[in-house]
Design a protein around this motif. Structure first.
Motif, mmCIF file in Angstrom:
data_model
loop_
_atom_site.group_PDB
_atom_site.id
_atom_site.type_symbol
_atom_site.label_atom_id
_atom_site.label_comp_id
_atom_site.label_asym_id
_atom_site.label_seq_id
_atom_site.Cartn_x
_atom_site.Cartn_y
_atom_site.Cartn_z
ATOM 1 N N ILE A 2 4.106 5.791 -14.146
ATOM 2 C CA ILE A 2 4.164 5.928 -12.685
ATOM 3 C C ILE A 2 5.475 4.938 -12.196
ATOM 4 C CG2 ILE A 2 3.166 5.309 -10.301
ATOM 5 C CD1 ILE A 2 0.660 5.819 -11.349
ATOM 6 N N LYS A 3 6.448 5.258 -11.606
ATOM 7 C CA LYS A 3 7.429 4.484 -11.242
ATOM 8 C C LYS A 3 7.216 4.168 -9.813
ATOM 9 C CE LYS A 3 12.655 4.173 -10.624
ATOM 10 N NZ LYS A 3 12.584 4.176 -9.148
ATOM 11 N N LEU A 4 7.174 2.676 -9.681
ATOM 12 C CA LEU A 4 7.012 2.437 -8.241
ATOM 13 C C LEU A 4 8.357 2.523 -7.624
ATOM 14 C CD1 LEU A 4 4.469 -0.648 -8.921
ATOM 15 C CD2 LEU A 4 4.024 1.526 -8.154
ATOM 16 N N VAL A 5 8.473 2.819 -6.321
ATOM 17 C CA VAL A 5 9.822 2.941 -5.790
ATOM 18 C C VAL A 5 10.346 1.702 -5.283
ATOM 19 C CG1 VAL A 5 9.214 5.474 -4.967
ATOM 20 C CG2 VAL A 5 8.526 3.539 -3.646
ATOM 21 N N LYS B 212 4.244 10.917 -8.538
ATOM 22 C CA LYS B 212 3.958 11.304 -9.870
ATOM 23 C C LYS B 212 3.190 12.509 -10.064
ATOM 24 C CE LYS B 212 1.531 9.946 -14.292
ATOM 25 N NZ LYS B 212 2.252 10.364 -14.911
ATOM 26 N N VAL C 238 4.151 1.725 -0.928
ATOM 27 C CA VAL C 238 4.834 1.979 -2.304
ATOM 28 C C VAL C 238 3.775 2.172 -3.353
ATOM 29 C CG1 VAL C 238 5.829 0.521 -4.151
ATOM 30 C CG2 VAL C 238 6.509 -0.035 -1.827
ATOM 31 N N GLN C 239 2.618 1.802 -3.256
ATOM 32 C CA GLN C 239 1.713 2.467 -4.443
ATOM 33 C C GLN C 239 1.345 3.800 -4.047
ATOM 34 O OE1 GLN C 239 -1.521 -0.475 -3.845
ATOM 35 N NE2 GLN C 239 -0.990 -1.816 -5.467
ATOM 36 N N GLU C 240 0.928 4.132 -3.050
ATOM 37 C CA GLU C 240 0.724 5.566 -2.553
ATOM 38 C C GLU C 240 1.871 6.596 -2.622
ATOM 39 O OE1 GLU C 240 -2.238 6.522 -2.030
ATOM 40 O OE2 GLU C 240 -3.432 4.669 -2.131
ATOM 41 N N ILE C 241 2.978 6.127 -2.214
ATOM 42 C CA ILE C 241 4.105 7.052 -2.496
ATOM 43 C C ILE C 241 4.252 7.283 -4.208
ATOM 44 C CG2 ILE C 241 6.546 7.224 -2.085
ATOM 45 C CD1 ILE C 241 6.380 5.906 0.399
ATOM 46 N N SER C 242 4.487 6.183 -4.972
ATOM 47 C CA SER C 242 4.425 6.263 -6.223
ATOM 48 C C SER C 242 3.721 7.140 -7.016
ATOM 49 C CB SER C 242 4.582 4.907 -6.956
ATOM 50 O OG SER C 242 5.639 3.799 -5.997
ATOM 51 N N MET C 243 2.323 6.939 -6.746
ATOM 52 C CA MET C 243 1.185 7.725 -7.147
ATOM 53 C C MET C 243 1.476 9.302 -6.964
ATOM 54 S SD MET C 243 -1.758 5.204 -6.794
ATOM 55 C CE MET C 243 -3.334 6.311 -7.468
ATOM 56 N N LEU D 279 0.671 -1.102 -0.119
ATOM 57 C CA LEU D 279 -0.036 0.085 -0.005
ATOM 58 C C LEU D 279 0.882 1.256 0.039
ATOM 59 C CD1 LEU D 279 -3.098 0.788 0.242
ATOM 60 C CD2 LEU D 279 -2.452 1.287 2.749
ATOM 61 N N THR E 140 -1.966 -0.500 -8.587
ATOM 62 C CA THR E 140 -1.701 0.775 -8.867
ATOM 63 C C THR E 140 -2.323 1.369 -9.988
ATOM 64 O OG1 THR E 140 0.510 0.206 -8.098
ATOM 65 C CG2 THR E 140 0.249 2.431 -8.396
#
Lengths: 119, 237
Positions: free
Chosen positions: B55-58, A108, A100-105, A98, B69
């Motif tokens: 979107i780049k996943l970290v 962006k 990782v998804q939120e941070i990545s979005m 969760l 995502t």
């Protein structure tokens, strides 16, 4: 059991309790786990100090040999602990996904907004 | 009607540029989002250099987490249809209208592009082993849900707005394709299949390797059974 062996074991257990305290102090272990680990240590010390305690319990419970009781109790505790940890890991994995998804979005979104401002 | 293509990509430096180019050539009304699942090769550089929307996943999450995502993105941006589309050149953009049709007509909530339906003149129907695997999984789905899904591991699928919301909240991350199909079926959503043809992979390595197949099969079957059991309990309440 020989007295010198007993003293050595008790010393090890005291060092063990000390290590637990230190870990909690350094925030390497949560206080919830402190209780579990220190209780195991204290029970072991009591079993060493009180003569014939373990033998009496095991024969009352119907074990033919004391060692059998010790092994079964130890295995059950370890099984419980591993089970508990497996659940904990799975939960942490879900939380991690969760995050990782939120941070990545979010990253962006921030990039998009920055690009807009530059223009 | 807003349509979004979700393109998960993990180490797809050879294919990703072509895939996106084909989509742009096909239609400029289609939105797409590439989810770079923490690739360790040059995927990210290629995406940035060509100004590909992504979107780049970290961190690497695996296909399930990456696709979810995409569904979250679709949900937040109010898309009506989301289509899962592989970044490795396996899927054919020309089938997008067909795969969307049942959703637009309201016949289905999810539409799966299937390799194995008789009508399709697929160049790539995959190996015997993989077909066998698909048959076994589809047999268990049939037992547990009563619905026949011929190609349960197909990653080419379109979903409507309600399912986008559902997937944004909850998406199986371990064996996403078969599991998500089962969970939709047991929750009363309509799933349809349309025949598509798929190309052979033009590069990269398939995420399902031959030696891992048996292990994968066993776990998928278990996951399907568990998904359908937990539903029955929920229903009694």
């Amino acid at each position: 059991m020989q007295l010198s062996l007993k003293i050595a074991l008790i010393c090890i257990l005291i060092i063990y309790l000390f290590c637990i305290l230190k870990a909690v102090k350094r925030k390497n272990m949560r206080i919830g786990y402190l209780i579990f680990w220190s209780i195991t240590g204290i029970i072991l010390i009591i079993a060493l100090l009180v003569p014939n305690l373990v033998d009496t319990i095991s024969s009352k419970l119907g074990f033919e040999m004391t060692i059998n009781m010790i092994f079964s109790v130890a295995i059950f505790i370890i099984l419980y602990l591993i089970f508990h940890l497996t659940i904990l890991i799975s939960k942490e994995e879900n939380k991690n996904t969760l995050l990782v998804q939120e941070i990545s979005m979010l990253k962006k979104r921030v990039e998009e907004l920055e690009n807009k401002e530059e223009k | 009607m807003k349509v979004l293509l979700i393109i998960p990509a993990y180490n797809e430096q050879e294919n990703i540029k072509n895939t996106v180019k084909k989509i742009e050539e096909f239609s400029n009304e289609l939105d797409y989002i590439v989810i770079n699942d923490g690739s360790t090769d040059n995927t990210e550089k290629i995406l940035q250099k060509n100004h590909i929307h992504h979107i780049k996943l970290v961190n690497n999450l695996g296909i399930g987490g990456a696709v979810q995502t995409g569904y979250k993105y679709a949900y937040e941006n109010g898309y009506d249809i989301a289509i899962q589309f592989d970044g490795d050149g396996q899927h054919d953009v020309n089938y997008i209208p067909q795969i969307c049709e049942p959703l637009i007509n309201g016949q289905a909530d999810m539409c799966i592009g299937t390799r194995y339906l008789d009508k399709s003149e697929s160049k790539f129907q995959s190996t015997f082993m993989r077909r066998l695997g698909a048959n076994i999984i589809s047999f268990f789905i049939k037992i547990c849900t009563g619905k026949k899904i011929t190609d349960p591991t197909s990653g080419f699928r379109a979903v409507n707005k309600t399912v986008i919301e559902e997937f944004a909240k909850q998406y199986p991350t371990e064996y996403p394709e078969p599991e998500s199909t089962v969970s939709l079926l047991v929750n009363g959503y309509k799933v349809q299949e349309v025949p598509v043809s798929m190309n052979e992979r033009t590069g990269g390595v398939s995420s399902i390797r031959l030696f891992k197949t048996i292990d994968y099969m066993a776990k998928v079957v278990l996951a399907i059974i568990i998904d359908s059991i937990s539903f029955r309990k929920r229903r009694k309440k």
